[in-house]
Write an enzyme that holds these catalytic residues in place. Sequence first.
Site, short mmCIF file in Angstrom:
data_model
loop_
_atom_site.label_atom_id
_atom_site.label_comp_id
_atom_site.label_asym_id
_atom_site.label_seq_id
_atom_site.Cartn_x
_atom_site.Cartn_y
_atom_site.Cartn_z
N LEU A 45 -27.21 -21.08 -56.09
CA LEU A 45 -27.35 -22.43 -56.99
C LEU A 45 -25.97 -22.99 -57.02
O LEU A 45 -25.78 -24.05 -57.79
CB LEU A 45 -27.60 -22.09 -57.98
CG LEU A 45 -29.21 -21.61 -58.12
CD1 LEU A 45 -29.81 -21.30 -59.88
CD2 LEU A 45 -30.09 -22.49 -57.55
N GLY A 48 -27.02 -25.98 -54.58
CA GLY A 48 -28.60 -26.24 -54.79
C GLY A 48 -29.01 -26.31 -56.42
O GLY A 48 -28.11 -26.35 -57.16
N TYR A 154 -16.39 -26.71 -39.55
CA TYR A 154 -17.79 -26.43 -39.70
C TYR A 154 -18.55 -26.34 -38.55
O TYR A 154 -19.32 -25.10 -38.34
CB TYR A 154 -18.33 -27.91 -40.59
CG TYR A 154 -19.69 -27.95 -40.73
CD1 TYR A 154 -20.47 -26.96 -41.52
CD2 TYR A 154 -20.46 -28.89 -39.91
CE1 TYR A 154 -21.84 -27.12 -41.46
CE2 TYR A 154 -21.66 -28.96 -39.78
CZ TYR A 154 -22.46 -27.97 -40.67
OH TYR A 154 -23.82 -28.38 -40.76
N LYS A 158 -20.67 -22.89 -37.08
CA LYS A 158 -21.82 -22.72 -36.59
C LYS A 158 -22.18 -22.04 -35.19
O LYS A 158 -23.05 -21.40 -34.96
CB LYS A 158 -22.40 -24.09 -36.55
CG LYS A 158 -22.51 -24.84 -38.22
CD LYS A 158 -23.93 -24.10 -38.85
CE LYS A 158 -24.34 -24.64 -40.18
NZ LYS A 158 -25.41 -24.34 -40.79
#
Length: 343
Positions: A45, A48, A154, A158
Site C-alpha cells: 500500500l 496502492g 526503470y 524490467k
Amino acid sequence: MIKQVSPNDQSKQAVLVTGGAGYIGSHVCKALSQEGYQPIVYDNLCRGFQWAVKWGPLIVGNLADHDSLCRTIVEHAPVGVIHLAGYAYVGESVEQPDLYHQNNVVGTEVLLSALAQSAGAASPMVFSSTCSIYGDQVTTGLSEDLPPNPMNPYAKGKLQIENMLIDAERNSGAPFVALRYFNASGADPSTEIGEAHDPETHLIPLVLEVAAGMREEIVVFGTDYGTPDGSCVRDYVHVTDLAAAHVSALRYLLDGGRSGVMNLAHGSGYSVLEVIAAVERVTGKEVRYRKGARRPGDPATLVGDATLAKKTLDWKPRYSDLDTQIDHAWAWFRSYHKIPGDP
C-alpha cells in the site's frame, strides 16, 4: 506485519497478484474475478489503495519480506502469479536508481525464492514488463524480436527481471509470460475503479486535472523531437484491455503454453499535443500548456506491434479509440474527485 482484509472464497482457484492495489493491478483483479478466479492481493500500500481491493483478500506486506510471502503462498496455494508490484516512474528511476533496483529487481528475486521454496509445483507467472525496454529505435511498430535498448533504470530493471524469469524457468520449470505493455490509459467503464497516483505523473490524468481546474497548466516536456508536431508520441492501451490480456496469459500458461515476451499495444501512437487536443474535445474544457525541456530517458516515439499477443492469447482489445479511453478516464476522474455533472 501482515494484515488480511476481506475473506477468501475457497471455492475458486486462487491467483497471487502482487501490486494488486494499484491502477493496473486492481483492474486485473476485477478481470480475474469475472473469469472465476480468486485474486489474492499482496501489496504494501505504499503506492496502492485499500479501496481498490474489492474482489478478494488483501495481504499487506513487502516483496522484500521472504517469510511473509512464503506464508501467503502456503496459505492460499495459488495456481499462478501475476506480478505487477514495483515502482514505475521513469524520472524517479533516473534520480534514484538504487531505490528502483532494490524494490523492483531485488524484490522480484525474493518473490521467486519464496515461490521456489513454498509453492507445491512450479508456479506460472505473468509479469508486468514495459515497452520502455525498447528505448529509441529506428523503426516504428516495435516488435518483440528487436534488440533491447533501455534508456533508464526503470526499463533496465524490467529487462533484468525478464532475464531472471528465463533463468528461473531453467532451474525450476516455472513458465512465464512477460507482457511489455505500452501506455496504460482509461478506467473501468463502470467507474468502479480507476487511476489515482500520488503524485500523479501520467499524462492523461494530469491533463484532466487542468481541464477540471485543479492544475493551472500542463508542461509538454520536449517539442523538438523528430515527430510530426515535435512532442513525444506514445501508444495508449485501455487498462481494461490490459487486464484482460493478463488473464488470457495466465490461462495460456495453465494450459501448457510456452514462455515468452509479448507486446500489448494499440499499434498507432498519439503525441502529447494530440492527447491535449483529445481531452479538450472530450471534456469541452480548454487545457493550458507550456513548452518545457526534454526529460532525460524519454524516447521520442514508442508505438508497438501486438500481433503476437493477439495471435497467441486471442487478445482482442475493445477500447482502442483514444477519445473512448479519455471519456472513461474522465468519468472516473469526476467520480473520484466528486466533480459535479453527469458521469
